[in-house]
Design a protein around this motif. Structure first.
Motif, PDB file in Angstrom:
ATOM      1  N   LYS A 111       1.348  -0.962  -0.013  1.00 22.22           N
ATOM      2  CA  LYS A 111      -0.292  -0.043   0.310  1.00 22.22           C
ATOM      3  C   LYS A 111       1.049   1.153  -0.209  1.00 22.22           C
ATOM      4  N   ILE A 112       1.904   1.430  -0.060  1.00 25.46           N
ATOM      5  CA  ILE A 112       3.251   2.299   0.990  1.00 25.46           C
ATOM      6  C   ILE A 112       2.663   2.417  -0.612  1.00 25.46           C
ATOM      7  N   VAL A 113       3.823   1.404  -1.276  1.00 29.11           N
ATOM      8  CA  VAL A 113       4.489   1.812  -2.686  1.00 29.11           C
ATOM      9  C   VAL A 113       3.202   2.100  -3.763  1.00 29.11           C
ATOM     10  N   LYS A 114       2.197   1.531  -3.675  1.00 28.28           N
ATOM     11  CA  LYS A 114       0.888   2.065  -4.423  1.00 28.28           C
ATOM     12  C   LYS A 114       0.629   2.930  -4.480  1.00 28.28           C
ATOM     13  N   LEU A 115       0.236   3.622  -2.920  1.00 30.00           N
ATOM     14  CA  LEU A 115      -0.001   5.177  -2.898  1.00 30.00           C
ATOM     15  C   LEU A 115       1.280   5.960  -3.311  1.00 30.00           C
ATOM     16  N   ARG A 116       1.654   5.822  -2.723  1.00 29.49           N
ATOM     17  CA  ARG A 116       3.294   6.833  -3.844  1.00 29.49           C
ATOM     18  C   ARG A 116       3.044   6.770  -5.129  1.00 29.49           C
ATOM     19  N   ARG A 117       2.423   5.137  -5.858  1.00 32.08           N
ATOM     20  CA  ARG A 117       3.151   5.615  -7.254  1.00 32.08           C
ATOM     21  C   ARG A 117       1.306   6.328  -7.419  1.00 32.08           C
ATOM     22  N   LEU A 118       0.625   5.846  -7.310  1.00 28.04           N
ATOM     23  CA  LEU A 118      -0.863   7.125  -7.734  1.00 28.04           C
ATOM     24  C   LEU A 118      -0.277   8.139  -7.526  1.00 28.04           C
ATOM     25  N   ASN A 119       0.550   8.838  -6.385  1.00 27.82           N
ATOM     26  CA  ASN A 119      -0.164  10.686  -6.251  1.00 27.82           C
ATOM     27  C   ASN A 119       0.798  10.688  -6.906  1.00 27.82           C
ATOM     28  N   ALA A 120       2.113  10.494  -7.934  1.00 29.79           N
ATOM     29  CA  ALA A 120       3.111  10.605  -8.516  1.00 29.79           C
ATOM     30  C   ALA A 120       2.319  10.522 -10.051  1.00 29.79           C
ATOM     31  N   GLN A 121       1.598   9.095 -10.397  1.00 25.71           N
ATOM     32  CA  GLN A 121       0.679   9.600 -11.560  1.00 25.71           C
ATOM     33  C   GLN A 121      -0.206  10.589 -11.607  1.00 25.71           C
ATOM     34  N   ALA A 122      -0.739  11.058 -10.474  1.00 24.28           N
ATOM     35  CA  ALA A 122      -1.848  12.063 -10.324  1.00 24.28           C
ATOM     36  C   ALA A 122      -1.905  13.235 -11.166  1.00 24.28           C
ATOM     37  N   ALA A 123      -0.532  13.499 -10.596  1.00 25.48           N
ATOM     38  CA  ALA A 123       0.618  15.081 -10.382  1.00 25.48           C
ATOM     39  C   ALA A 123       1.036  15.233 -11.975  1.00 25.48           C
ATOM     40  N   ASP A 124       1.599  13.820 -12.269  1.00 23.53           N
ATOM     41  CA  ASP A 124       1.759  13.958 -13.855  1.00 23.53           C
ATOM     42  C   ASP A 124       0.782  13.860 -14.455  1.00 23.53           C
ATOM     43  N   PHE A 125      -0.551  13.351 -14.531  1.00 23.45           N
ATOM     44  CA  PHE A 125      -1.737  13.916 -15.319  1.00 23.45           C
ATOM     45  C   PHE A 125      -1.810  15.357 -15.531  1.00 23.45           C
ATOM     46  N   GLU A 126      -2.594  15.572 -14.495  1.00 23.02           N
ATOM     47  CA  GLU A 126      -3.494  16.589 -14.145  1.00 23.02           C
ATOM     48  C   GLU A 126      -2.185  17.857 -14.539  1.00 23.02           C
ATOM     49  N   GLU A 127      -0.778  17.664 -14.890  1.00 20.32           N
ATOM     50  CA  GLU A 127       0.012  18.318 -15.036  1.00 20.32           C
ATOM     51  C   GLU A 127      -0.123  18.797 -16.521  1.00 20.32           C
ATOM     52  N   SER A 128      -0.517  17.419 -17.159  1.00 23.41           N
ATOM     53  CA  SER A 128      -0.576  16.936 -18.823  1.00 23.41           C
ATOM     54  C   SER A 128      -1.881  17.803 -19.266  1.00 23.41           C
ATOM     55  N   PHE A 129      -2.981  17.601 -18.241  1.00 29.02           N
ATOM     56  CA  PHE A 129      -4.278  17.927 -18.959  1.00 29.02           C
ATOM     57  C   PHE A 129      -4.004  19.239 -19.197  1.00 29.02           C
ATOM     58  N   TRP A 130      -3.699  20.323 -17.312  1.00 33.29           N
ATOM     59  CA  TRP A 130      -3.652  21.178 -17.592  1.00 33.29           C
ATOM     60  C   TRP A 130      -2.557  21.662 -18.331  1.00 33.29           C
ATOM     61  N   LEU A 188      -6.303   7.149   1.215  1.00 41.90           N
ATOM     62  CA  LEU A 188      -7.015   6.410   0.351  1.00 41.90           C
ATOM     63  C   LEU A 188      -9.188   7.259  -0.124  1.00 41.90           C
ATOM     64  N   GLY A 189      -8.473   7.828   1.459  1.00 40.81           N
ATOM     65  CA  GLY A 189      -9.919   8.953   1.162  1.00 40.81           C
ATOM     66  C   GLY A 189     -10.016  10.286   0.409  1.00 40.81           C
ATOM     67  N   ARG A 190      -8.493  10.469   0.566  1.00 42.91           N
ATOM     68  CA  ARG A 190      -7.240  11.645   0.244  1.00 42.91           C
ATOM     69  C   ARG A 190      -7.813  11.785  -1.749  1.00 42.91           C
ATOM     70  N   TYR A 191      -7.395  10.544  -1.780  1.00 41.76           N
ATOM     71  CA  TYR A 191      -6.835  10.278  -3.195  1.00 41.76           C
ATOM     72  C   TYR A 191      -8.580   9.781  -3.469  1.00 41.76           C
ATOM     73  N   ALA A 192      -9.602   9.397  -3.602  1.00 42.41           N
ATOM     74  CA  ALA A 192     -11.030   9.901  -3.810  1.00 42.41           C
ATOM     75  C   ALA A 192     -11.200  10.742  -3.788  1.00 42.41           C
ATOM     76  N   ASP A 193     -10.413  11.452  -3.028  1.00 42.14           N
ATOM     77  CA  ASP A 193     -11.380  13.182  -3.311  1.00 42.14           C
ATOM     78  C   ASP A 193     -11.027  13.690  -4.521  1.00 42.14           C
ATOM     79  N   ARG A 194      -9.465  13.833  -4.731  1.00 43.24           N
ATOM     80  CA  ARG A 194      -9.023  14.249  -5.646  1.00 43.24           C
ATOM     81  C   ARG A 194      -8.870  13.754  -6.973  1.00 43.24           C
ATOM     82  N   LEU A 195      -9.526  12.531  -6.933  1.00 44.76           N
ATOM     83  CA  LEU A 195     -10.575  11.591  -8.296  1.00 44.76           C
ATOM     84  C   LEU A 195     -11.930  12.432  -8.722  1.00 44.76           C
ATOM     85  N   ASP A 196     -12.280  12.500  -7.767  1.00 38.43           N
ATOM     86  CA  ASP A 196     -13.782  13.302  -7.392  1.00 38.43           C
ATOM     87  C   ASP A 196     -13.451  14.757  -8.039  1.00 38.43           C
TER      88      ASP A 196
END
Length: 239
Positions: free
Chosen positions: A51-70, A213-221
């Motif tokens: 879970k530690i590795v997965k959450l770090r990866r998910l947040n990093a991927q989300a940051a990269d995608f948001e940068e591309s999106f905006w 995970l709650g924070r990440y779900a809020d980020r997706l929402d």
């Protein structure tokens, strides 16, 4: 000196009070409890590291995608870059919305009612995608909760059983010396210790990961709402 005291003292000295010695000297039922708790503890730590590795990866991927999106580039180009089956939940949410948009946008241009329906379908598809991706991210969380809530009681069961066996042996030997009683009680209490060793990290990790995970779900929402607003403005411009 009383020979019984010498005998009991020698037995106490010869009794192995190490972790391995306590395990080997324990009753069969207590051994089964100890093994169960040991395996549960190892599995908990495996889940924690995953879970530690997965959450770090998910947040990093989300940051990269948001940068591309905006970044101001074309959404169509971004959709082509993301692909049909992205591994990142945020990219998957975007791809699901864009896929529904591309399939129905041409038919929606002629009718305001169809446009409103398109907006609702896009939002619903993204919500379903978020739910599916969060279910994957939350995998094994129920295991942590189960271990955290049940491990102390399983260990306590092993302790009670071990103490009962010790008292039975004491009654059979007619010897109530502390040197005779202590090893059996130590073996029994070791089960409770293992229960706590398994439960404490599981509870702490569950609370920590639930918050993350709650924070990440809020980020997706939040991303879903922003993307839906962009599509809504685009529909209004083409009205």
């Amino acid at each position: 000196m009383d020979p019984s005291v010498i005998t009991s003292g020698a037995a106490a000295v010869s009794h192995d009070l190490s972790v391995w010695g306590l395990f080997m000297a324990a009753d069969v039922v207590v051994k089964a409890v100890m093994l169960m708790l040991f395996v549960a503890s190892i599995w908990c730590w495996a889940v924690i590291f995953e879970k530690i590795v997965k959450l770090r990866r998910l947040n990093a991927q989300a940051a990269d995608f948001e940068e591309s999106f905006w970044s101001g580039g074309s959404l169509e180009k971004l959709y082509e870059d993301v692909g049909k089956q992205p591994s990142d939940p945020m990219a998957a949410t975007f791809a699901a919305g864009m896929r529904e948009w591309r399939h129905a946008s041409e038919r929606a241009m002629g009718s305001a009612g169809i446009k409103a329906g398109l907006q609702q379908r896009v939002e619903r598809v993204m919500a379903v995608t978020i739910g599916r991706e969060m279910a994957r991210a939350e995998r094994y969380m129920s295991f942590l909760a189960t271990v955290g809530s049940t491990a102390p009681f399983i260990g306590l069961f092993g302790t009670v059983w071990g103490i009962m066996s010790s008292f039975t042996s004491i009654a059979a030997s007619n010897n109530t010396s502390l040197a005779v009683v202590a090893p059996g009680i130590a073996e029994a209490l070791f089960a409770t210790a293992l229960g706590l060793v398994a439960a404490i990290p599981a509870v702490v990790a569950y609370n920590k990961f639930s918050t993350d995970l709650g924070r990440y779900a809020d980020r997706l929402d939040a991303f879903s709402s922003e993307f839906s607003s962009i599509l809504s403005r685009y529909l209004e411009e083409r009205a």
